[in-house]
Design an enzyme around this catalytic site. Structure first.
Site, mmCIF file in Angstrom:
data_model
loop_
_atom_site.group_PDB
_atom_site.id
_atom_site.type_symbol
_atom_site.label_atom_id
_atom_site.label_comp_id
_atom_site.label_asym_id
_atom_site.label_seq_id
_atom_site.Cartn_x
_atom_site.Cartn_y
_atom_site.Cartn_z
ATOM 1 C CB VAL A 68 24.004 5.555 -28.107
ATOM 2 C CG1 VAL A 68 23.057 4.676 -28.904
ATOM 3 C CG2 VAL A 68 24.618 6.609 -29.000
ATOM 4 C CB CYS A 69 20.110 3.960 -24.289
ATOM 5 S SG CYS A 69 18.670 5.042 -24.294
ATOM 6 N NE ARG A 70 14.020 -0.244 -25.881
ATOM 7 C CZ ARG A 70 12.800 0.107 -26.281
ATOM 8 N NH1 ARG A 70 12.412 -0.138 -27.514
ATOM 9 N NH2 ARG A 70 11.967 0.699 -25.457
ATOM 10 N N GLY A 72 16.695 6.539 -25.980
ATOM 11 C CA GLY A 72 17.137 7.884 -25.603
ATOM 12 C C GLY A 72 16.922 8.220 -24.141
ATOM 13 C CG MET A 96 21.037 1.838 -30.540
ATOM 14 S SD MET A 96 22.205 2.465 -31.783
ATOM 15 C CE MET A 96 22.445 1.004 -32.799
#
Length: 105
Positions: A68-70, A72, A96
């Site tokens: 997961v990141c901000r 993708g 996210m």
């Protein structure tokens, strides 16, 4: 890129369901400290992208890991690296920005 090499993806909604249904799901958040301070998926483990190569020993090769990141993109890079190292990874598409469920701070 060959079809078999493509990383699997899940939507934020699918990850939320997986987290609710399976307490043992491994979610790795590769965002930076200040981003994570705004909230992360409950139960996720925070390993900033730049630290992933040095922290491989924290990840179980027998488990599936959701990256997961901000948005993708960084989680996709982390996932590609881990996949080459023999890990079973899935990228959360949209990151996210797409997360609608609760977060822990």
């Amino acid at each position: 890129m060959r079809g078999g090499n493509k990383m699997r993806e899940m939507t934020a909604e699918e990850v939320a369901q997986a987290a609710k249904n399976n307490k043992d799901v491994s979610i790795i958040d590769v965002r930076e400290d200040e981003e994570v301070a705004e909230g992360m998926i409950p139960g996720a483990r925070h390993i900033p992208l730049g630290q992933v190569p040095d922290r491989l020993d924290e990840l179980d090769k027998d488990k599936e890991h959701i990256m997961v990141c901000r948005s993708g993109a960084r989680s996709g890079r982390a996932g590609s690296f881990l996949k080459k190292e023999g890990y079973d990874v899935i990228n959360m598409s949209g990151g996210m920005l797409e997360w609608k469920d609760e977060v822990q701070k």
